[in-house]
Design a protein around this motif. Structure first.
Motif, PDB file in Angstrom:
ATOM      1  N   ILE B  97      50.637  12.950 -50.192  1.00  0.00           N
ATOM      2  CA  ILE B  97      51.258  13.257 -48.896  1.00  0.00           C
ATOM      3  C   ILE B  97      50.948  14.699 -48.498  1.00  0.00           C
ATOM      4  CG2 ILE B  97      53.473  13.565 -47.701  1.00  0.00           C
ATOM      5  CD1 ILE B  97      54.471  11.101 -49.023  1.00  0.00           C
ATOM      6  N   VAL B  98      51.070  15.619 -49.464  1.00  0.00           N
ATOM      7  CA  VAL B  98      50.748  17.024 -49.162  1.00  0.00           C
ATOM      8  C   VAL B  98      49.293  17.120 -48.695  1.00  0.00           C
ATOM      9  CG1 VAL B  98      50.472  19.328 -50.166  1.00  0.00           C
ATOM     10  CG2 VAL B  98      52.484  17.958 -50.746  1.00  0.00           C
ATOM     11  N   SER B  99      48.416  16.401 -49.362  1.00  0.00           N
ATOM     12  CA  SER B  99      46.996  16.445 -48.989  1.00  0.00           C
ATOM     13  C   SER B  99      46.783  15.885 -47.584  1.00  0.00           C
ATOM     14  CB  SER B  99      46.154  15.634 -49.986  1.00  0.00           C
ATOM     15  OG  SER B  99      46.393  16.089 -51.296  1.00  0.00           O
ATOM     16  N   ARG B 100      47.522  14.829 -47.256  1.00  0.00           N
ATOM     17  CA  ARG B 100      47.373  14.253 -45.913  1.00  0.00           C
ATOM     18  C   ARG B 100      47.863  15.212 -44.836  1.00  0.00           C
ATOM     19  NH1 ARG B 100      50.169   8.844 -46.945  1.00  0.00           N
ATOM     20  NH2 ARG B 100      50.499   8.804 -44.699  1.00  0.00           N
ATOM     21  N   ILE B 101      48.952  15.918 -45.151  1.00  0.00           N
ATOM     22  CA  ILE B 101      49.458  16.893 -44.179  1.00  0.00           C
ATOM     23  C   ILE B 101      48.437  18.018 -43.995  1.00  0.00           C
ATOM     24  CG2 ILE B 101      51.274  18.599 -43.735  1.00  0.00           C
ATOM     25  CD1 ILE B 101      53.157  16.719 -45.384  1.00  0.00           C
ATOM     26  N   LEU B 102      47.897  18.500 -45.130  1.00  0.00           N
ATOM     27  CA  LEU B 102      46.906  19.581 -45.052  1.00  0.00           C
ATOM     28  C   LEU B 102      45.663  19.114 -44.291  1.00  0.00           C
ATOM     29  CD1 LEU B 102      47.235  21.013 -48.671  1.00  0.00           C
ATOM     30  CD2 LEU B 102      47.752  22.257 -46.552  1.00  0.00           C
ATOM     31  N   ALA B 103      45.192  17.919 -44.608  1.00  0.00           N
ATOM     32  CA  ALA B 103      43.984  17.414 -43.939  1.00  0.00           C
ATOM     33  C   ALA B 103      44.239  17.268 -42.444  1.00  0.00           C
ATOM     34  CB  ALA B 103      43.555  16.083 -44.559  1.00  0.00           C
ATOM     35  N   GLY B 104      45.432  16.820 -42.086  1.00  0.00           N
ATOM     36  CA  GLY B 104      45.774  16.687 -40.665  1.00  0.00           C
ATOM     37  C   GLY B 104      45.716  18.033 -39.970  1.00  0.00           C
ATOM     38  N   ALA B 105      46.329  19.042 -40.606  1.00  0.00           N
ATOM     39  CA  ALA B 105      46.355  20.381 -39.997  1.00  0.00           C
ATOM     40  C   ALA B 105      44.948  20.948 -39.888  1.00  0.00           C
ATOM     41  CB  ALA B 105      47.239  21.303 -40.844  1.00  0.00           C
ATOM     42  N   LEU B 106      44.098  20.655 -40.881  1.00  0.00           N
ATOM     43  CA  LEU B 106      42.769  21.251 -40.890  1.00  0.00           C
ATOM     44  C   LEU B 106      41.821  20.571 -39.913  1.00  0.00           C
ATOM     45  CD1 LEU B 106      42.478  22.051 -44.673  1.00  0.00           C
ATOM     46  CD2 LEU B 106      42.860  23.609 -42.774  1.00  0.00           C
ATOM     47  N   LYS B 107      42.262  19.438 -39.372  1.00  0.00           N
ATOM     48  CA  LYS B 107      41.443  18.847 -38.310  1.00  0.00           C
ATOM     49  C   LYS B 107      41.582  19.669 -37.025  1.00  0.00           C
ATOM     50  CE  LYS B 107      41.025  14.259 -40.225  1.00  0.00           C
ATOM     51  NZ  LYS B 107      41.932  13.235 -40.732  1.00  0.00           N
ATOM     52  N   GLU B 108      42.635  20.457 -36.960  1.00  0.00           N
ATOM     53  CA  GLU B 108      42.880  21.264 -35.748  1.00  0.00           C
ATOM     54  C   GLU B 108      42.378  22.701 -35.883  1.00  0.00           C
ATOM     55  OE1 GLU B 108      46.437  20.228 -33.699  1.00  0.00           O
ATOM     56  OE2 GLU B 108      45.195  18.404 -33.809  1.00  0.00           O
ATOM     57  N   ILE B 109      42.048  23.102 -37.120  1.00  0.00           N
ATOM     58  CA  ILE B 109      41.619  24.486 -37.344  1.00  0.00           C
ATOM     59  C   ILE B 109      40.155  24.456 -37.766  1.00  0.00           C
ATOM     60  CG2 ILE B 109      42.094  26.630 -38.592  1.00  0.00           C
ATOM     61  CD1 ILE B 109      44.815  25.450 -39.393  1.00  0.00           C
ATOM     62  N   PRO B 110      39.260  25.126 -37.021  1.00  0.00           N
ATOM     63  CA  PRO B 110      37.851  25.090 -37.434  1.00  0.00           C
ATOM     64  C   PRO B 110      37.650  25.843 -38.747  1.00  0.00           C
ATOM     65  CG  PRO B 110      38.159  26.240 -35.319  1.00  0.00           C
ATOM     66  CD  PRO B 110      39.507  25.962 -35.857  1.00  0.00           C
ATOM     67  N   PHE B 111      36.800  25.330 -39.616  1.00  0.00           N
ATOM     68  CA  PHE B 111      36.550  26.021 -40.892  1.00  0.00           C
ATOM     69  C   PHE B 111      35.145  25.721 -41.382  1.00  0.00           C
ATOM     70  CE2 PHE B 111      38.093  21.825 -42.042  1.00  0.00           C
ATOM     71  CZ  PHE B 111      37.185  21.435 -43.016  1.00  0.00           C
ATOM     72  N   ASP B 112      34.616  26.669 -42.194  1.00  0.00           N
ATOM     73  CA  ASP B 112      33.358  26.443 -42.900  1.00  0.00           C
ATOM     74  C   ASP B 112      33.620  26.148 -44.369  1.00  0.00           C
ATOM     75  OD1 ASP B 112      31.441  27.228 -40.723  1.00  0.00           O
ATOM     76  OD2 ASP B 112      32.652  29.052 -40.849  1.00  0.00           O
ATOM     77  N   LEU B 113      34.647  26.825 -44.898  1.00  0.00           N
ATOM     78  CA  LEU B 113      34.920  26.708 -46.330  1.00  0.00           C
ATOM     79  C   LEU B 113      36.430  26.684 -46.550  1.00  0.00           C
ATOM     80  CD1 LEU B 113      33.799  26.840 -49.278  1.00  0.00           C
ATOM     81  CD2 LEU B 113      34.066  29.327 -49.132  1.00  0.00           C
ATOM     82  N   SER B 208      51.714  19.555 -36.480  1.00  0.00           N
ATOM     83  CA  SER B 208      50.663  20.256 -37.223  1.00  0.00           C
ATOM     84  C   SER B 208      49.322  19.535 -37.155  1.00  0.00           C
ATOM     85  CB  SER B 208      51.069  20.382 -38.695  1.00  0.00           C
ATOM     86  OG  SER B 208      51.036  19.111 -39.317  1.00  0.00           O
ATOM     87  N   GLY B 209      49.288  18.397 -36.448  1.00  0.00           N
ATOM     88  CA  GLY B 209      48.018  17.668 -36.371  1.00  0.00           C
ATOM     89  C   GLY B 209      48.042  16.425 -37.234  1.00  0.00           C
ATOM     90  N   PHE B 210      49.191  16.194 -37.869  1.00  0.00           N
ATOM     91  CA  PHE B 210      49.307  15.050 -38.763  1.00  0.00           C
ATOM     92  C   PHE B 210      49.258  13.760 -37.961  1.00  0.00           C
ATOM     93  CE2 PHE B 210      51.866  12.068 -41.265  1.00  0.00           C
ATOM     94  CZ  PHE B 210      51.188  12.151 -42.458  1.00  0.00           C
TER      95      PHE B 210
END
Ligand SMILES: Cc1cc2nc3c(=O)[nH]c(=O)nc-3n(C[C@H](O)[C@H](O)[C@H](O)COP(=O)(O)OP(=O)(O)OC[C@H]3O[C@@H](n4cnc5c(N)ncnc54)[C@H](O)[C@@H]3O)c2cc1C
Ligand SMILES: Nc1ncnc2c1ncn2[C@@H]1O[C@H](COP(=O)(O)O)[C@@H](O)[C@H]1O
Lengths: 323, 260
Positions: B97-113, B208-210
């Motif tokens: 669940i924590v990973s899903r929340i993080l993955a959801g949020a990171l779909k909204e924040i651009p990142f390389d690494l 958060s994008g979840f």
């Protein structure tokens, strides 16, 4: 094999790791409790011949997934192969070793299959609720029993925590060609020291701490060698540059559970204990009678390690000579 | 280079861990909370990559409101901004669940690494890094002790049983940290002052994008927590001489404990 137990074997350079036999043995016990079959999945290249021996550890079926791309441990290739297999065969339980590679693969697999994963388990039992996995938390200060709801139940076993049992089965062996799918991680090279006993797999570990007073670990090495064991180090010994960081045991080092752990000149800081408290028998040698390590040890000797270690080495030699 | 650090606030290792009356959680009243030690390596590495390649470092954490203190520590070390995703039930979430929340949020924040710790020293799970990478459909390399970034590729040395392996992957990607990667810096006084003005965006899971709705139940359920097996009072080996003590220890290990 729907609703059976699937055990994932792990090999390095075409040789099974010790944890593979632990995974098979524990999987056999789980399959017996569930009254179902046990399938072992071997992945690698040219593994068919060595795979037969898994029948001696309780596998009813052995599947050898051959592909040169599986010779090295690349987590995404392995995840693809295991996930395809699990989707096709629908096992009830998947058991894997919580090695560096097993942790990577099981975590990705659980996310891909939306399945529950108990990581780094030290014991498995059954009660009326079903399969219960025990795992350490808070650096070994708590032992937590977890129930896995969902399917398949993925269990990653801490290396060295489970007993190996010989249970001969008339097992079938089947070689299958697999498609490793898209892999995004490329293997470049590896540097393995095969002469060194791996800490997480060692039956015995002799560890030196700051009490060693310098980089000369020859006494520790001599005793470890005599016991066919591995050399460990406290973080202080690593920070001093006496040992490589791959020898470090503890919260920011390796978590080990050998049969015998001998801590020499180690005070027993909580961060060190976090890495070795699941050892079966702990011995401490320290010149300070109030060193905290003594309260966590099964046996302690108060004294100077430089005087005591040579005597222990001689006594062990006598025993080894007798046998 | 846009770098994300996944950071968790955990009890300091010195904290006394007491099991709560429900038998399935820990008492949190007198715990000292710190940044997960492996995540300190992650913050340090992110800062070094930023120093070499430019860009920014964003700290992302899922936790109770108090976890903003841990984010603030990372900001004081030099990170640029923080995102805290908070929920009253957060301590009961399993790693997926924590990973899903993080993955959801990171779909909204651009990142390389993305850099995560190899494990959190409370749950000791080694799961959230690789699981988050899987959910984001990006590759990962775990237990990294050295990395080099060139031309949008990252080459990493990772520790494995018996040695090290060198692997390479294209960005965007995720790595997890291991001791040996670096020595984390301390927050300087000016760093602490500056951190007070840096933004921490506090969000609920739903904004958060979840995209999973509802969050779902944890599939890994804690039934009971127990203290570890007590070692029956350690025996101090007695003897008139070191030789007598050494001989007695070896005899016990051989004959009684049967480990020799
Ligand atoms: C975030 C964090 C993570 C950490 N992670 C780890 C970790 O993973 N692993 C780890 O080990 N530590 C870790 N530490 C460090 C830990 O707190 C201790 O500092 C460290 O374990 C101490 O190492 P030591 O026992 O070798 O040294 P000391 O504490 O200095 O103890 C040396 C001992 O040797 C004894 N001694 C000295 N001379 C002799 C002699 N001749 N004969 C017999 N005994 C002698 C002394 O009585 C003393 O008890 C971590 C710390 C932090 C803050
Ligand atoms: N609640 C969380 N918020 C942010 N990052 C987390 C969280 N839990 C775990 N992580 C990251 O995942 C790593 C491994 O954690 P774990 O899987 O719990 O052992 C940690 O070192 C963090 O980098």
């Amino acid at each position: 094999m729907a609703q059976d137990v699937l055990a994932i074997a792990e090999q390095t350079n075409g040789v099974f790791r010790k944890v593979t036999y632990e995974v098979l043995s524990e999987s056999r016990r789980i399959a017996d409790s569930l009254d179902c079959d046990l399938t072992a999945l071997v992945m690698g290249s040219n593994m068919e011949n060595v795979s037969k021996e898994l029948g001696q550890y309780g596998a009813d079926n052995i599947i050898v997934a051959e592909n040169p791309a599986l010779y090295e441990h690349v987590a995404d290739a392995y995840t693809n192969v295991i996930a395809d297999f699990v989707i096709k065969e629908a096992p009830a339980v998947v058991v894997i070793g919580a090695t560096t590679h097993g942790k990577d693969v099981s975590a990705r697999l659980a996310a891909r299959l939306n399945a529950p994963l108990a990581m780094d388990c030290v014991a498995i039992r059954f009660d009326e609720k079903g399969l219960i996995a025990s795992r350490q938390m808070y650096g070994g200060k708590v032992l937590t029993d977890v129930l896995l709801e969902g399917s398949p139940q993925i269990i990653a076993l801490r290396p060295n925590a489970m007993a190996i049992a010989n249970v001969e089965r008339a097992s079938s062996i089947e070689k299958v060609d697999v498609n490793v799918g898209k892999t995004n991680v490329q293997f470049i090279e590896k540097r393995l020291d095969t002469t060194k006993v791996e800490l997480t797999e060692a039956d015995s570990i002799v560890t030196g701490g700051r009490g060693m007073g310098g980089a000369d670990f020859s006494l520790i090495e001599a005793l470890a060698k005599l016991l066919d064991g591995a050399v460990g180090a406290s973080r202080s010994a690593v920070d001093e540059g006496w040992r490589p960081s791959s020898d470090q045991v503890g919260q920011t080092g390796k978590v080990v559970s050998p049969n015998l752990y001998i801590a020499c000149g180690v005070s027993g800081a909580i961060q060190h204990l976090a890495g070795m408290s699941s050892s079966k028998v702990i011995v401490a040698i320290n010149k300070d009678p109030d060193a905290p390590i003594f309260s966590k040890a099964d046996y302690g000797i108060e004294g100077d390690l430089f005087e005591i270690l040579p005597l222990i080495i001689e006594e062990v030699k006598k025993i080894k000579g007798e046998n | 280079m846009e770098i994300i650090v996944l950071l968790k606030q955990v009890p300091a290792t010195e904290s006394l861990i007491r099991i709560d009356d429900d038998g399935a959680s820990i008492k949190t009243d007198d715990i000292k909370w710190v940044v997960n030690p492996y995540d300190e390596f992650a913050v340090e590495e992110a800062l070094r990559i930023k120093e070499a390649h430019g860009g920014s470092v964003t700290i992302v954490s899922v936790g109770p409101e108090k976890a903003s203190e841990a984010i603030r520590t990372a900001l004081a070390m030099g990170a640029d901004k923080g995102v805290l995703i908070t929920d009253p039930g957060v301590s009961d979430f399993d790693s997926l669940i924590v990973s899903r929340i993080l993955a959801g949020a990171l779909k909204e924040i651009p990142f390389d690494l993305i850099i995560a710790g190899h494990r959190s020293v409370d749950k000791d799970n080694s799961q959230v890094g690789p699981a988050t990478a899987e959910l984001l459909n990006i590759p990962h390399i775990s237990m990294v002790i050295k990395q080099d970034i060139t031309d949008s590729k990252i080459r990493c040395h990772k520790t494995v049983e018996g040695g090290t392996v060198v692997l390479e992957m294209s960005l965007p990607a995720l790595i997890t940290t291991q001791r040996g990667l670096n020595e984390p810096r301390y927050a300087s006084l000016p760093g602490i002052m500056k951190a007070k003005k840096k933004p921490i965006d506090v969000k609920t899971i739903m904004d958060s994008g979840f995209d999973g709705d509802p969050i779902g139940e944890s599939m890994v359920k804690t039934i009971v927590m127990k203290p570890p097996r007590e070692r029956k009072d350690g025996i101090m080996i007695k003897g008139d001489s070191n030789l007598a003590k050494a001989a007695e220890l070896v005899r016990i290990l051989h004959e009684e404990a049967k480990v020799l």
